[in-house]
Design a protein around this motif. Sequence first.
Motif, short mmCIF file in Angstrom:
data_model
loop_
_atom_site.label_atom_id
_atom_site.label_comp_id
_atom_site.label_asym_id
_atom_site.label_seq_id
_atom_site.Cartn_x
_atom_site.Cartn_y
_atom_site.Cartn_z
N GLU A 48 -19.99 -20.48 -24.83
CA GLU A 48 -20.15 -21.03 -23.48
C GLU A 48 -19.16 -20.42 -22.47
O GLU A 48 -19.58 -20.01 -21.39
N ASP A 51 -20.37 -16.93 -21.48
CA ASP A 51 -21.50 -16.94 -20.55
C ASP A 51 -21.07 -17.39 -19.16
O ASP A 51 -21.50 -16.83 -18.15
N GLU A 52 -20.23 -18.41 -19.14
CA GLU A 52 -19.83 -18.98 -17.86
C GLU A 52 -18.98 -18.00 -17.06
O GLU A 52 -19.17 -17.85 -15.86
N TRP A 53 -18.05 -17.32 -17.73
CA TRP A 53 -17.16 -16.43 -16.97
C TRP A 53 -17.82 -15.11 -16.63
O TRP A 53 -17.54 -14.53 -15.58
N THR A 54 -18.70 -14.60 -17.50
CA THR A 54 -19.33 -13.30 -17.20
C THR A 54 -20.58 -13.47 -16.35
O THR A 54 -21.05 -12.51 -15.76
N GLN A 55 -21.15 -14.70 -16.33
CA GLN A 55 -22.45 -14.94 -15.69
C GLN A 55 -23.56 -14.18 -16.41
O GLN A 55 -24.64 -13.97 -15.87
N ILE A 56 -23.30 -13.73 -17.62
CA ILE A 56 -24.30 -13.02 -18.41
C ILE A 56 -24.66 -13.88 -19.61
O ILE A 56 -23.79 -14.50 -20.21
N LEU A 69 -17.10 -6.75 -23.98
CA LEU A 69 -16.74 -7.59 -22.82
C LEU A 69 -15.70 -8.66 -23.15
O LEU A 69 -15.09 -9.21 -22.25
N ARG A 72 -12.34 -8.38 -21.50
CA ARG A 72 -12.40 -8.69 -20.06
C ARG A 72 -12.37 -10.20 -19.85
O ARG A 72 -11.71 -10.70 -18.95
N TYR A 76 -9.29 -12.38 -18.25
CA TYR A 76 -9.59 -13.16 -17.04
C TYR A 76 -9.14 -14.62 -17.22
O TYR A 76 -8.50 -15.20 -16.35
N GLU A 83 -7.90 -23.37 -14.39
CA GLU A 83 -9.00 -24.13 -15.01
C GLU A 83 -8.48 -24.97 -16.18
O GLU A 83 -8.84 -26.12 -16.36
N THR B 52 -17.08 -9.75 -14.51
CA THR B 52 -18.23 -8.87 -14.36
C THR B 52 -18.94 -9.06 -13.02
O THR B 52 -20.02 -8.52 -12.82
N THR B 98 -30.78 -14.41 -16.17
CA THR B 98 -29.45 -14.26 -15.60
C THR B 98 -29.46 -14.02 -14.09
O THR B 98 -28.89 -14.77 -13.31
N ARG B 249 -25.60 -22.20 -13.48
CA ARG B 249 -24.24 -21.69 -13.62
C ARG B 249 -23.29 -22.66 -12.93
O ARG B 249 -23.06 -22.56 -11.73
#
Lengths: 311, 308
Positions: A48, A51-56, A69, A72, A76, A83, B52, B98, B249
Amino acid sequence: MRTVWLASFPKSGNTWLRMLIANLLATGEQPIDINDLPPQGSIASGREPFDEWTQIESGLLTFDEIDDLRPRVLEYIYAHPEEHIARAEAYSRNQGTTGTPPTRFVKVHDAYTLTRRGEPLLAGRRGADGAVVLVRDPRDVAPSFANHNRTGIDQAIATMANRECAFCAQTNRQFGQLRQRMLSWSDHVASWLDQSDLPILLLRYEELLADTAGALRNVLSFAHYDTEPKRIHRAVRLARFSELRAQEAAKGFREAPRPSSGNQFFRRGIAGGWRDELTSAQVARLEADHGAMMKRLGYHLVSDAMPVHAE
Amino acid sequence: MHRYRVCGLTVGSDIMLPGLNAATSATPTHDVTIELGTTPTSLSDATANGPTWQIAGQQFLLAIPGIARFLLTDGHHITVTPDTDGDPTDIPIFILGTVFGILLHQRGQIVLHASAVRVNGKAVLFCGRSGSGKSTMAAALAKHGFPVVADDVGAISITAGATPTVHPEGRHLKLWAQAIDRLDLAAGRGDRVRRRLEKYYVAPDDVFVQSLPLAAIYILREARPPHRPGIEQQAAIDGALALRQNAYRPHLVNRMGQKTDYFRAASAIVNSASLFTLTRPLDFKAMPAVIASLEQNWQDIGLLDKAA
């Protein structure tokens, strides 16, 4: 806020150490609920946060692409402690306490590896300030690992010798956690001991068991986590193995691999249990597989003590 | 130009998007245009960024290494720059979930990370994080006669005084090989979503474009202590937080200044739809019992007629 990895091969006392650290925040004599640990005690391989930090959507990436990734993401997260601080404060308020811990301890079962681009997967010093490397006699890891994986002990021993051992590595489904390459038990320990990016504190499970308060004090001192001695002693009391077992028996443990299977996650919590759980052939196999690292860590080998028989 | 209808929006795209249902009627203009083109490697004046991505005003730049860079502008324009050493057939699947999900946030749309099915002419949503079983739940229900409305992106429109509506996502399900096998869906299995993944498009039996009134939202939860299997109604007071946490998101809700929108949406939603948690083991063997408990629940809330 500092970040310190709690790095170990599975079944080496990582969860117990997290419970001890969590109980530093206890109020009075009420143990922390094993199903409601402080949020900073999460695992480095969670899907989770990725996904949340990369938006991917990590479910659309291959394992190698995810690994590319991960540095990275971890750097970050390290660079944006606000947070965690917010979450830690919310947890403290919920628990009726105040203040936030100065250090974020994060469980990690990944070996210390490099990505295919040659970068440290865990981002080196840009991902954390240091690592507590928790090790346990592999002869005690094996029966516990077998229980965890619901396999026989021989299978667990074979898995511990597999240099490509990994969690969440099947490719036909998706897990809640990202793929974690653990390597063999020996390679796992060596990867952490021999890396030079991060300062480490080597802690043997057996030392944690023999002098829990002293070992916890060392961990906290390594992590620059100042707390009162009475909190350390209370945490040792509140996170004693019998208490964890009792909580699990009463209401289950959310982190158990299969909560409904009836297998206890908190199983024995002792050192040397292998003497009544392993056959001599199993002991010999583990010592043949991992003897060099066992000696390096100070574990005495049965095979060394035995007289050499003529063929 | 390829034309599609996604989440209630008309889309014109330079890139063929294999997982989408083709639009039945051509419109002269599009709500969203997808073009191949050049994009900057970074945005000057970025006000928010992650490992990213960057946000600068009405621009959102997302870089997926080895795949492509995507520049989203004003909620209606997506420019795609494929990575030179990437496989172009990998790009569409990233646009569908996405990128489109982020675009909907950019448009100020209420968008949940949810699958959805149609029950008696209304939409039922299943929210949850990645890997919580959203697609699997929708696929299993579709096989049971409740057609798929959405796979991953639950776009909701709120109109004052009216029941909120859910827009069909207009795309195929994407399912892992194990789920296809265990749910016996091999007949509808299409291509792999990427050559290197054992995840496949599964075409829906029933394609429709009209938006549906929202009937219920279920937040999917694995049965792990202390949570026991079952369906529990959530108090309205918890609804606002639950919806924000289940945004496509959640992080972007704050970064794109949508917190108030979600708060308003939550009150509209809890006034006209029911909000539940659905706790069940993540085990295909449990699926028939889960479907039975959902059907019972739909009878209880008047969505389905009582069984004779």
